[in-house]
Design a protein around this motif. Structure first.
Motif, PDB file in Angstrom:
ATOM      1  N   HIS A 155       0.825  -1.212   0.000  1.00  0.00           N
ATOM      2  CA  HIS A 155       0.000   0.000   0.000  1.00  0.00           C
ATOM      3  C   HIS A 155       0.860   1.263   0.000  1.00  0.00           C
ATOM      4  O   HIS A 155       1.941   1.281   0.610  1.00  0.00           O
ATOM      5  CB  HIS A 155      -0.907   0.026   1.239  1.00  0.00           C
ATOM      6  CG  HIS A 155      -1.822  -1.146   1.307  1.00  0.00           C
ATOM      7  ND1 HIS A 155      -2.443  -1.541   2.458  1.00  0.00           N
ATOM      8  CD2 HIS A 155      -2.207  -2.023   0.349  1.00  0.00           C
ATOM      9  CE1 HIS A 155      -3.176  -2.608   2.216  1.00  0.00           C
ATOM     10  NE2 HIS A 155      -3.050  -2.927   0.946  1.00  0.00           N
ATOM     11  N   ALA A 156       0.344   2.313  -0.614  1.00  0.00           N
ATOM     12  CA  ALA A 156       1.083   3.583  -0.638  1.00  0.00           C
ATOM     13  C   ALA A 156       1.015   4.241   0.736  1.00  0.00           C
ATOM     14  O   ALA A 156      -0.047   4.250   1.367  1.00  0.00           O
ATOM     15  CB  ALA A 156       0.475   4.504  -1.684  1.00  0.00           C
ATOM     16  N   PRO A 157       2.114   4.803   1.205  1.00  0.00           N
ATOM     17  CA  PRO A 157       2.078   5.490   2.500  1.00  0.00           C
ATOM     18  C   PRO A 157       1.402   6.863   2.395  1.00  0.00           C
ATOM     19  O   PRO A 157       1.145   7.349   1.291  1.00  0.00           O
ATOM     20  CB  PRO A 157       3.563   5.658   2.859  1.00  0.00           C
ATOM     21  CG  PRO A 157       4.329   5.390   1.622  1.00  0.00           C
ATOM     22  CD  PRO A 157       3.431   4.767   0.599  1.00  0.00           C
ATOM     23  N   THR A 158       1.161   7.469   3.550  1.00  0.00           N
ATOM     24  CA  THR A 158       0.450   8.757   3.535  1.00  0.00           C
ATOM     25  C   THR A 158       1.390   9.944   3.754  1.00  0.00           C
ATOM     26  O   THR A 158       0.923  11.061   3.917  1.00  0.00           O
ATOM     27  CB  THR A 158      -0.658   8.782   4.616  1.00  0.00           C
ATOM     28  OG1 THR A 158      -0.050   8.431   5.862  1.00  0.00           O
ATOM     29  CG2 THR A 158      -1.776   7.839   4.317  1.00  0.00           C
ATOM     30  N   ASP A 159       2.691   9.700   3.783  1.00  0.00           N
ATOM     31  CA  ASP A 159       3.598  10.856   3.880  1.00  0.00           C
ATOM     32  C   ASP A 159       4.005  11.271   2.461  1.00  0.00           C
ATOM     33  O   ASP A 159       3.990  10.468   1.533  1.00  0.00           O
ATOM     34  CB  ASP A 159       4.841  10.508   4.728  1.00  0.00           C
ATOM     35  CG  ASP A 159       5.668   9.430   4.064  1.00  0.00           C
ATOM     36  OD1 ASP A 159       5.246   8.257   4.124  1.00  0.00           O
ATOM     37  OD2 ASP A 159       6.701   9.756   3.437  1.00  0.00           O
TER      38      ASP A 159
END
Ligand SMILES: Cc1cc2nc3c(=O)[nH]c(=O)nc-3n(C[C@H](O)[C@H](O)[C@H](O)COP(=O)(O)OP(=O)(O)OC[C@H]3O[C@@H](n4cnc5c(N)ncnc54)[C@H](O)[C@@H]3O)c2cc1C
Length: 448
Positions: free
Chosen positions: A259-263
């Motif tokens: 999953h893509a991170p949120t930073d």
């Protein structure tokens, strides 16, 4: 059998399935009441009860057809509010399995708007119907039954604010459209009925979504962008949709925990790691307009109400409460609309008589769900981590589908056939027509 002189229906949940069901039932019942747990503002806004609405939602061509049928003015209204639209395939830049799909005119439109915007426009139409009311800020706690538990007479609802006592609301029929987390199976069990059997196929999907400013200049990208993986070796995808208010809605996703991170840096790095640079090129210099929000979706879940032998009268289930598909394939809203349309057809055939409807209803919607379910889980079974029932022949079909997908890089006939199936306009079997098989084989030979 004749309808009672004054009939009423309760719908649990005012999201997409609930709104479509309300529209359908408004022509068969004198009064339709939608009960929704959240407060529903008259604006395009994702609510607590629908965190998924913050992520991209594409309405497939079949869904758009349904929308036009039930709300003849709404598409024009949406377009005139500045929502981008265009031919679905002419306006697409879709990188898939090592190449860009050939562009051509499919003759089917796509609307690019956020889910809250689409839902707001539909909700306004529904709430303008003279016989539909919304009771928001109230949670349905349980079903209310006849003394012998054979019939559902309505629901008990609890106002969310203050210390008000629960209220009982009665109606001739109650439709549960309360989504994937529906308590329906538990309520049924409490009343002495079996829970529906569940088919669960894991996918471990995660979304990370953010809005960016869309710059209008001659050379600026305006077409929608999709980068999808050559599964199973690749498992990341990304997309950018040009939505209302001059924004790009950009989502990065992946299967089975990738999953893509949120930073900031992690999000950009994930975009850069996709099989094609289009999404990264679009966002690396674009101005972000929002935070990055995440959503995790562990598994496709289908509840087999059609297999239950005992079921109470006066209660049906529709939408994600029956089946929620891996959202990456964009099928949920269209499936809910098709189920609502099937209920409409059934009620018309029965001249509005809803008694004894549950068997034909659940059988018919099971057939509607079969196609999107087969398509979604077959794709998910490309990954070895996927768990659940895998139909015999899935690997063979997937191998053919990979070839077919590569053929769409050059062949508009195969491209159109595939896009029509993906959009639920044509059955899956059209992709196995001798003419399509021949074109796929010929393309494979030429590549070799
Ligand atoms: C990340 C993501 C992306 C998606 N993308 C797409 C896409 O591109 N295209 C597409 O077609 N579909 C997509 N979907 C699927 C789509 O969101 C659903 O299929 C669609 O929302 C239909 O859902 P529903 O109305 O059945 O349930 P929901 O949208 O889950 O709504 C249920 C409603 O019931 C209310 N509720 C719940 N319990 C109670 C209770 N006890 N009492 C009162 N109210 C209650 C909730 O507050 C909510 O409003 C996506 C889903 C996800 C998760």
């Amino acid at each position: 059998m004749q309808r009672p002189s004054s009939s009423s229906a309760i719908i649990i949940g005012a999201s997409m399935a609930g709104l479509m069901t309300a529209r359908v039932l408004s022509t068969h019942f004198d009064k339709v009441i939608i009960v929704e747990r959240d407060l529903v503002p008259d604006m395009p806004q994702a609510r607590k009860g629908q965190p998924h609405a913050r992520h991209p939602h594409i309405l497939l061509a079949k869904g758009l057809e349904m929308l036009d049928w039930y709300f003849p003015d709404v598409i024009t209204a949406i377009k005139s509010s500045g929502v981008p639209f265009g031919d679905m395939t002419e306006s697409m830049q879709w990188f898939n399995r090592g190449g860009y799909r050939k562009r051509f005119k499919l003759g089917r439109e796509i609307l690019f708007c956020s889910r809250p915007f689409l839902e707001w426009k539909i909700r306004r139409e529904v709430l303008n119907l003279h016989n539909v009311d919304l009771l928001d800020g109230r949670t349905v706690n349980r079903l209310v039954t006849s003394l012998d538990n054979q019939s559902i007479l309505g629901v008990e609802l609890q106002p969310n604010q203050g210390d008000a006592l629960p209220q009982v609301l009665t109606a001739d029929i109650t439709i549960d459209t309360s989504g994937r987390g529906s308590l329906g199976p538990k309520w049924l069990e409490q009343l002495g009925y079996d829970k529906p059997a569940e088919s669960v196929v894991t996918c471990g999907t995660g979304y990370a979504t953010r809005f960016y400013e869309r710059v209008f200049s001659k050379n600026a990208q305006q077409d929608w962008v999709f980068v999808t993986p050559d599964a199973p070796t690749e498992r990341r995808m990304g997309g950018a949709l040009p939505v209302e208010d001059g924004r790009w809605m950009v989502a990065l996703s992946g299967w089975h925990g990738d999953h893509a991170p949120t930073d900031e840096a992690g999000f950009l790095a994930f975009a850069q790691s996709l099989p094609a640079p289009d999404v990264y090129d679009l966002i690396r210099r674009a101005k972000p307009l929002s935070a990055i929000v995440q959503y995790k979706f562990p598994a496709n879940v289908r509840r087999h109400f059609e297999r239950l032998h005992r079921f109470p009268e006066g209660y049906l289930v529709l939408g994600d409460a029956v089946c929620s598909f891996n959202p990456l394939y964009g099928q949920g809203m269209t499936s809910a609309m098709l189920q609502a349309a099937e209920l409409d057809t059934l009620l018309k055939q029965r001249r509005g008589d809803y008694r004894g409807i549950r068997k034909p209803y659940f059988n018919r919607i099971a057939r509607i769900i079969d196609t999107p379910w087969q398509m979604a889980v077959a794709e998910d079974f490309r990954f070895k981590e996927t768990q659940g029932y895998k139909a015999p022949g899935t690997d063979l079909v997937n191998a053919y589908m990979s070839r077919l997908q590569r053929t769409t890089h050059r062949d508009a006939v195969v491209g159109a056939a595939l896009l029509r199936v993906i959009n639920l306009l044509d059955p899956l079997k059209t992709l196995f027509h001798p003419c399509i098989i021949w074109r796929v084989l010929r393309h494979g030979l030429r590549r070799q």
